[in-house]
Write a protein that holds these residues in place. Structure first.
Motif, PDB file in Angstrom:
ATOM      1  N   ARG A 191      -2.442   3.224  -5.637  1.00  0.00           N
ATOM      2  CA  ARG A 191      -2.793   2.372  -4.499  1.00  0.00           C
ATOM      3  C   ARG A 191      -3.013   0.920  -4.908  1.00  0.00           C
ATOM      4  O   ARG A 191      -2.949   0.013  -4.063  1.00  0.00           O
ATOM      5  CB  ARG A 191      -4.025   2.919  -3.777  1.00  0.00           C
TER       6      ARG A 191
ATOM      7  N   SER B 224       7.423   4.423   2.308  1.00  0.00           N
ATOM      8  CA  SER B 224       7.306   3.251   1.440  1.00  0.00           C
ATOM      9  C   SER B 224       8.581   2.463   1.196  1.00  0.00           C
ATOM     10  O   SER B 224       8.511   1.277   0.879  1.00  0.00           O
ATOM     11  CB  SER B 224       6.736   3.690   0.076  1.00  0.00           C
TER      12      SER B 224
ATOM     13  N   GLN C 200      -5.739   6.305  -7.062  1.00  0.00           N
ATOM     14  CA  GLN C 200      -6.217   4.931  -6.929  1.00  0.00           C
ATOM     15  C   GLN C 200      -5.333   3.962  -7.703  1.00  0.00           C
ATOM     16  O   GLN C 200      -5.047   2.853  -7.226  1.00  0.00           O
ATOM     17  CB  GLN C 200      -7.663   4.837  -7.419  1.00  0.00           C
TER      18      GLN C 200
ATOM     19  N   ASP D  30       1.198  -3.400  -6.488  1.00  0.00           N
ATOM     20  CA  ASP D  30       1.846  -4.342  -5.593  1.00  0.00           C
ATOM     21  C   ASP D  30       3.292  -4.527  -6.032  1.00  0.00           C
ATOM     22  O   ASP D  30       3.696  -4.081  -7.119  1.00  0.00           O
ATOM     23  CB  ASP D  30       1.128  -5.692  -5.594  1.00  0.00           C
TER      24      ASP D  30
ATOM     25  N   ASN E 125       2.959  11.193   1.605  1.00  0.00           N
ATOM     26  CA  ASN E 125       1.950  10.422   0.882  1.00  0.00           C
ATOM     27  C   ASN E 125       1.818  10.819  -0.589  1.00  0.00           C
ATOM     28  O   ASN E 125       0.784  10.593  -1.203  1.00  0.00           O
ATOM     29  CB  ASN E 125       0.582  10.521   1.567  1.00  0.00           C
TER      30      ASN E 125
ATOM     31  N   ASP F 188       0.845  -1.185   0.000  1.00  0.00           N
ATOM     32  CA  ASP F 188       0.000   0.000   0.000  1.00  0.00           C
ATOM     33  C   ASP F 188       0.878   1.231   0.000  1.00  0.00           C
ATOM     34  O   ASP F 188       1.549   1.528   0.992  1.00  0.00           O
ATOM     35  CB  ASP F 188      -0.921   0.000   1.226  1.00  0.00           C
ATOM     36  N   SER F 189       0.884   1.939  -1.120  1.00  0.00           N
ATOM     37  CA  SER F 189       1.719   3.143  -1.230  1.00  0.00           C
ATOM     38  C   SER F 189       1.163   4.293  -0.398  1.00  0.00           C
ATOM     39  O   SER F 189       1.867   5.280  -0.155  1.00  0.00           O
ATOM     40  CB  SER F 189       1.814   3.585  -2.690  1.00  0.00           C
ATOM     41  N   GLY F 190      -0.103   4.190  -0.006  1.00  0.00           N
ATOM     42  CA  GLY F 190      -0.713   5.277   0.755  1.00  0.00           C
ATOM     43  C   GLY F 190      -0.874   6.548  -0.045  1.00  0.00           C
ATOM     44  O   GLY F 190      -1.006   7.632   0.522  1.00  0.00           O
TER      45      GLY F 190
END
Length: 342
Positions: A301, A200, A298, A304, A274, A69-71
């Motif tokens: 986000r 991250s 999005q 992966d 973020n 999750d990159s946030g």
């Protein structure tokens, strides 16, 4: 050297012409480039590097995805300066004290702010060599200069290394090029992204992994990611079963599809809370009006980690194994293409 600040860039006329001259959904090759002589042939200036370059390989169907999750709550475009058209006039580049004759876009400008990772085509007999450096300083029509220079790289090589200060990765490979978003054809190469490394990026392995050659000098004190495999050089991708139905803006959807087919390499630290960024050629930003939208956040986000991306299994699988798209074809002279069945 990976903090990103907006720079002044003027490549508007060139961008408009490239889009207007698109043929069959593909942006026309730069003036002076060798024309394709067969269907599917690659223009070495538009899609450089060997078929097995990390920048050109589609993801393997055996890619192993690790949740991440990159946030990302905000996204922006990281503008990079690319001047590789052999029809551009030749100027003298001051590359950290070394003079190099290079083809220089007369519409391009940069104010010397960090990082302005830049790539120029060397004016030699073959016109297949580029030099990279940062931060670029250039007045339109003038002679370019930069403070930090990297070794010459062949356009027919694997495209490593380059002028990204955080990772040592290419300033040419991985960029969204002018004309690619507006073209009917999909993007056929991996992309480049920057993450907020305080959140991250892991310090594991000195903060980097192949194909990166380094991490930021401050990585030990600054990187704070909890996923060990996410570092400089990590290949991130949208898993094949991810639902993209909510990504409806055409420009964002095209980026998402490229990230699902080819992935995106981490090349720098945004140094912003973020925030995440996508690397694009100067002028291509006009084709991405929704770069700062919620849909683009999005997309980030959804990324992966492809944890089995290694020199022996690039893109998550061995060379010759099945991939999510056909491998890159040959250049116009018949060289540089993938073997049959790739």
């Amino acid at each position: 050297m990976s903090r990103r600040l907006p720079g002044r860039v003027t490549a508007r006329l060139a961008a408009a012409l490239l889009v207007a001259l698109g043929v069959l959904g593909l942006a026309t090759a730069p003036a002076g480039a060798t024309p394709a002589t067969a269907a599917g042939a690659r223009d070495v200036y538009r899609q450089p590097f060997s078929w097995d370059s990390p920048w050109n390989l589609p993801l393997a169907t055996s890619a192993r995805y690790v949740p991440f999750d990159s946030g990302a709550s905000s996204t922006y475009l990281d503008i990079e300066d690319i001047s590789v058209d052999p029809a551009f006039p030749v100027r003298t580049l001051d590359a950290s004290g070394t003079s190099v004759r290079v083809h220089t876009d007369p519409e391009l400008s940069a104010d010397g702010s960090w990082n302005h990772c830049s790539t120029f085509l060397v004016d030699d007999g073959g016109r297949r060599t580029v030099v990279q450096g940062q931060p670029l300083r250039l007045e339109p029509g003038g002679d370019p200069s930069y403070e930090y220079a990297w070794p010459e790289v062949s356009l027919t090589s694997t495209g490593l290394p380059g002028c990204h200060g955080g990772s040592g990765l290419s300033g040419l490979g991985g960029n969204v090029r002018v004309g690619e978003i507006r073209a009917a054809a999909p993007i056929r190469h991996a992309l480049k992204i920057s993450l907020n490394c305080a959140r991250s990026c892991s310090t594991e392995g000195r903060g980097f992994r192949w194909p990166a050659t380094k991490a930021d000098s401050y990585y030990a004190e600054h990187y704070g990611g909890k996923t060990p495999g996410v570092r400089m050089g990590s290949l991130m991708a949208i898993p094949p079963d991810a639902d993209l139905s909510g990504i409806t803006e055409p420009d964002v959807r095209k980026v998402a599809e490229a990230m699902q087919t080819y992935g995106a390499y981490v090349v720098d630290d945004t140094f912003g809370q973020n925030s995440n960024s996508l690397s694009v050629q100067a002028g291509a930003d006009e084709e991405l009006p929704h770069a700062r939208s919620g849909q683009m956040s999005q997309v980030f986000r959804l990324l992966d980690l492809v944890d089995n991306n290694t020199p022996g299994t690039p893109g998550g699988g061995p060379l010759g194994g099945p991939r999510r798209a056909p491998c890159a074809g040959a250049f116009a002279d018949g060289t540089g293409g993938a073997p049959p069945g790739c």
